[in-house]
Design an enzyme around this catalytic site. Sequence first.
Site, PDB file in Angstrom:
ATOM      1  N   ASN A  87       0.866  -1.180   0.000  1.00 34.23           N
ATOM      2  CA  ASN A  87       0.000   0.000   0.000  1.00 34.23           C
ATOM      3  C   ASN A  87       0.904   1.231   0.000  1.00 34.23           C
ATOM      4  O   ASN A  87       1.512   1.552   1.015  1.00 34.23           O
ATOM      5  CB  ASN A  87      -0.883  -0.041   1.265  1.00 34.23           C
ATOM      6  CG  ASN A  87      -1.672   1.244   1.447  1.00 34.23           C
ATOM      7  OD1 ASN A  87      -1.771   2.069   0.546  1.00 34.23           O
ATOM      8  ND2 ASN A  87      -2.247   1.410   2.637  1.00 34.23           N
ATOM      9  N   LYS A 126       0.089   4.270  -0.250  1.00 40.15           N
ATOM     10  CA  LYS A 126      -0.538   5.486   0.321  1.00 40.15           C
ATOM     11  C   LYS A 126      -0.327   6.661  -0.627  1.00 40.15           C
ATOM     12  O   LYS A 126      -0.428   6.499  -1.837  1.00 40.15           O
ATOM     13  CB  LYS A 126      -0.008   5.740   1.734  1.00 40.15           C
ATOM     14  CG  LYS A 126      -0.095   4.480   2.592  1.00 40.15           C
ATOM     15  CD  LYS A 126       0.076   4.696   4.051  1.00 40.15           C
ATOM     16  CE  LYS A 126      -0.046   3.346   4.761  1.00 40.15           C
ATOM     17  NZ  LYS A 126      -0.118   3.472   6.188  1.00 40.15           N
ATOM     18  N   HIS A 129      -9.532   0.870   4.477  1.00 32.41           N
ATOM     19  CA  HIS A 129      -8.263   1.035   5.204  1.00 32.41           C
ATOM     20  C   HIS A 129      -8.524   1.957   6.398  1.00 32.41           C
ATOM     21  O   HIS A 129      -9.341   2.876   6.314  1.00 32.41           O
ATOM     22  CB  HIS A 129      -7.203   1.640   4.273  1.00 32.41           C
ATOM     23  CG  HIS A 129      -5.861   1.686   4.909  1.00 32.41           C
ATOM     24  ND1 HIS A 129      -5.486   2.685   5.779  1.00 32.41           N
ATOM     25  CD2 HIS A 129      -4.804   0.834   4.838  1.00 32.41           C
ATOM     26  CE1 HIS A 129      -4.261   2.441   6.208  1.00 32.41           C
ATOM     27  NE2 HIS A 129      -3.827   1.324   5.653  1.00 32.41           N
ATOM     28  N   GLU A 173      -7.066   4.405   7.523  1.00 28.39           N
ATOM     29  CA  GLU A 173      -6.929   5.842   7.241  1.00 28.39           C
ATOM     30  C   GLU A 173      -8.186   6.378   6.557  1.00 28.39           C
ATOM     31  O   GLU A 173      -8.571   7.530   6.752  1.00 28.39           O
ATOM     32  CB  GLU A 173      -5.664   6.092   6.407  1.00 28.39           C
ATOM     33  CG  GLU A 173      -4.418   5.965   7.288  1.00 28.39           C
ATOM     34  CD  GLU A 173      -3.173   5.453   6.582  1.00 28.39           C
ATOM     35  OE1 GLU A 173      -3.104   5.503   5.351  1.00 28.39           O
ATOM     36  OE2 GLU A 173      -2.265   4.983   7.299  1.00 28.39           O
ATOM     37  N   GLU A 181      -5.601  -5.331  10.159  1.00 26.67           N
ATOM     38  CA  GLU A 181      -4.581  -4.309  10.419  1.00 26.67           C
ATOM     39  C   GLU A 181      -4.903  -3.578  11.719  1.00 26.67           C
ATOM     40  O   GLU A 181      -5.698  -2.621  11.723  1.00 26.67           O
ATOM     41  CB  GLU A 181      -4.563  -3.291   9.273  1.00 26.67           C
ATOM     42  CG  GLU A 181      -4.170  -3.879   7.944  1.00 26.67           C
ATOM     43  CD  GLU A 181      -3.573  -2.804   7.038  1.00 26.67           C
ATOM     44  OE1 GLU A 181      -2.407  -2.959   6.652  1.00 26.67           O
ATOM     45  OE2 GLU A 181      -4.261  -1.817   6.748  1.00 26.67           O
ATOM     46  N   GLY A 184       2.094   2.092  10.784  1.00 29.63           N
ATOM     47  CA  GLY A 184       3.017   3.224  10.684  1.00 29.63           C
ATOM     48  C   GLY A 184       3.665   3.606  12.002  1.00 29.63           C
ATOM     49  O   GLY A 184       4.255   4.670  12.126  1.00 29.63           O
ATOM     50  N   SER A 216       3.148  -2.319  10.314  1.00 25.16           N
ATOM     51  CA  SER A 216       4.586  -2.333  10.577  1.00 25.16           C
ATOM     52  C   SER A 216       5.278  -3.641  10.191  1.00 25.16           C
ATOM     53  O   SER A 216       6.207  -4.088  10.864  1.00 25.16           O
ATOM     54  CB  SER A 216       4.877  -1.987  12.047  1.00 25.16           C
ATOM     55  OG  SER A 216       4.436  -0.665  12.318  1.00 25.16           O
TER      56      SER A 216
HETATM   57  P1  PGA Z   1       2.669   0.148   7.671  1.00 30.46           P
HETATM   58  O1  PGA Z   1       1.226   0.385   6.991  1.00 30.46           O
HETATM   59  O2  PGA Z   1       3.214  -1.128   7.101  1.00 30.46           O
HETATM   60  O3  PGA Z   1       3.488   1.363   7.278  1.00 30.46           O
HETATM   61  O4  PGA Z   1       2.435   0.047   9.133  1.00 30.46           O
HETATM   62  C1  PGA Z   1       0.351  -0.667   6.734  1.00 30.46           C
HETATM   63  C2  PGA Z   1      -0.891  -0.160   6.067  1.00 30.46           C
HETATM   64  O5  PGA Z   1      -1.278   0.989   6.341  1.00 30.46           O
HETATM   65  O6  PGA Z   1      -1.531  -0.868   5.277  1.00 30.46           O
END
Ligand code: PGA
Length: 245
Positions: A9, A11, A96, A98, A166, A172, A207
């Site tokens: 992803n 982003k 997601h 976000e 997730e 993140g 992460s």
């Molecule tokens: P990350 O993000 O691996 O940077 O923690 C995962 C995601 O948002 O799908």
Amino acid sequence: MRKKICAGNWKMYKTPKEAGEFFDSILASLKSNVKGGEIVIFPPALVCESVAKYVNGSSVHWGLQNSYFESKGAFTGENSPDVAKAMGATYVLVGHSERRKIFSESDSLLAKKVAYVQSIGLTPMLCVGEDLSERETGRTNEVILGQLDEGLKSADRKKPFVIAYEPVWAIGTGKVATPEQAEEAHVALRERLGGLGESTRILYGGSVKPENAGELAAKKNIDGFLVGGASLEAKGFLQILSSLQ
Ligand code: PGA
């Protein structure tokens, strides 16, 4: 046997040029036999066209990070999943955290997206996950199973869909769920899917890095990863992919 998925992803990162550099390395390595599972990249919408040029016709899949639930119309700023399909997309990320938190996307909106994406023959990847206070108050299963039920409310369960677990506190933050925490959530989700549980792919995200991918991948119910930060760099992403072998 569930085919593993290594999804990236991106982003709101990468320009078309940077995407090209990424695929130059990835595609060269894939030719030299790096194995591990199906690769899916979710680029920012403005970079999809460049990604399509690189990967259409290869073994790499791509998809939208978000889409609307109609083909076209007066929906300023939205992405049409039908156009993405015509460009070669095969997946759409739905819900997601976000999108849920920053853009206030509700379960009922996400259910419409899942159903529409399936209806045009794309595969939705529905994300679910609890935040830190929900975990600390023992509500993890209640939250993720609720998001699963709601998100799939209008889905055609005979058509393909993928789930990504997730935990919001792991996204993140550098704070990864332990393999046991992830496995426990995956088992709960699989059980909730009833007869479809055995064949549904459930990915872990939050992460994931080359250093922790191996121990997570060793868990029976983890069918791959949805990788954010570590998917931006080809070398690390390929290492994560190999952990799924
Ligand atoms: P990350 O993000 O691996 O940077 O923690 C995962 C995601 O948002 O799908």
